[in-house]
Scaffold this active site. Sequence first.
Site, PDB file in Angstrom:
ATOM      1  N   GLU A  45      -1.541 112.355 164.158  1.00 26.11           N
ATOM      2  CA  GLU A  45      -1.824 110.775 165.289  1.00 26.11           C
ATOM      3  C   GLU A  45      -1.384 109.588 164.888  1.00 26.11           C
ATOM      4  O   GLU A  45      -1.189 108.891 163.558  1.00 26.11           O
ATOM      5  CB  GLU A  45      -3.160 110.660 165.048  1.00 26.11           C
ATOM      6  CG  GLU A  45      -4.215 109.558 165.988  1.00 26.11           C
ATOM      7  CD  GLU A  45      -5.030 109.284 165.594  1.00 26.11           C
ATOM      8  OE1 GLU A  45      -5.526 108.061 166.417  1.00 26.11           O
ATOM      9  OE2 GLU A  45      -6.064 110.189 165.130  1.00 26.11           O
ATOM     10  N   ARG A  49      -0.549 100.801 167.456  1.00 28.91           N
ATOM     11  CA  ARG A  49      -0.686  99.836 166.428  1.00 28.91           C
ATOM     12  C   ARG A  49       0.067  98.693 166.712  1.00 28.91           C
ATOM     13  O   ARG A  49      -0.140  97.726 166.261  1.00 28.91           O
ATOM     14  CB  ARG A  49      -2.131  99.856 165.268  1.00 28.91           C
ATOM     15  CG  ARG A  49      -3.456 100.686 166.214  1.00 28.91           C
ATOM     16  CD  ARG A  49      -4.093 100.135 164.332  1.00 28.91           C
ATOM     17  NE  ARG A  49      -4.808 101.563 164.839  1.00 28.91           N
ATOM     18  CZ  ARG A  49      -5.329 101.542 163.880  1.00 28.91           C
ATOM     19  NH1 ARG A  49      -5.251 101.873 162.301  1.00 28.91           N
ATOM     20  NH2 ARG A  49      -6.676 102.500 163.694  1.00 28.91           N
ATOM     21  N   LYS A 133     -13.996 112.759 169.036  1.00 29.93           N
ATOM     22  CA  LYS A 133     -13.768 111.795 167.960  1.00 29.93           C
ATOM     23  C   LYS A 133     -15.204 110.910 167.554  1.00 29.93           C
ATOM     24  O   LYS A 133     -15.367 110.474 167.749  1.00 29.93           O
ATOM     25  CB  LYS A 133     -12.863 111.244 167.551  1.00 29.93           C
ATOM     26  CG  LYS A 133     -12.946 109.925 166.980  1.00 29.93           C
ATOM     27  CD  LYS A 133     -11.272 108.665 167.305  1.00 29.93           C
ATOM     28  CE  LYS A 133     -10.644 107.880 166.314  1.00 29.93           C
ATOM     29  NZ  LYS A 133     -10.163 106.813 166.307  1.00 29.93           N
TER      30      LYS A 133
END
Length: 211
Positions: A45, A49, A133
């Site tokens: 993943e 950011r 999640k």
Amino acid sequence: MTDMIARLDAAANKAPVVPVLVVESVSSAAPLAAALEQAGVTIAEVTLRTADGLKVIEAMAKAAPGLIVGAGTVLTGADADAALSAGAEFLVSPGMPPGLRAALAGREHLVIPGVATASEAMARHEEGFRRLKLFPAAVAGGVPALKSLAGPLPHLKFMPTGGITEAEVPAYLSQPNVFAIGGSWIASPADIAAGNWGRISEIAGRILATA
């Protein structure tokens, strides 16, 4: 709709630990992908950011075709569109506000939305999301929370992420409603920035050996 879910499940069955990656420079993408793949990692993943996040996804997907590369920190519909265009095969969000939910309509099979409560988990499942999640896992109750959710909601499968220590990985993965676990310990931003590819491979191999 189930093809991506089936691929993620199959990949997680081989290597259920998903590195959550914060990569500052696209120059790190190819060697990072190679280091992860060499260690047996099957799913990664890449968070959105950093300024190069989308370029990193594209470069990692090209460098390691056997690695399923997804985008994390997906906050808006624009994030989702850009990540998928860059080659992300799945999307991970910390939550599901109304605007993002509307933008993802019809693409639920590609998304692992963040949930922190039973009500959120039930709502996301009702909307068509099949993998969830638990986030932030440590704050949301950790292993005890997963055990509690498994009783009334045995059909839900989670990828807990957030605040989990490496030592806790086996306890999380022993839960029947956990299909994978996400964490940054395999490839820290510092190791990525320093190009410590051997160290990253070693850590990944060590963690996967206990999974």
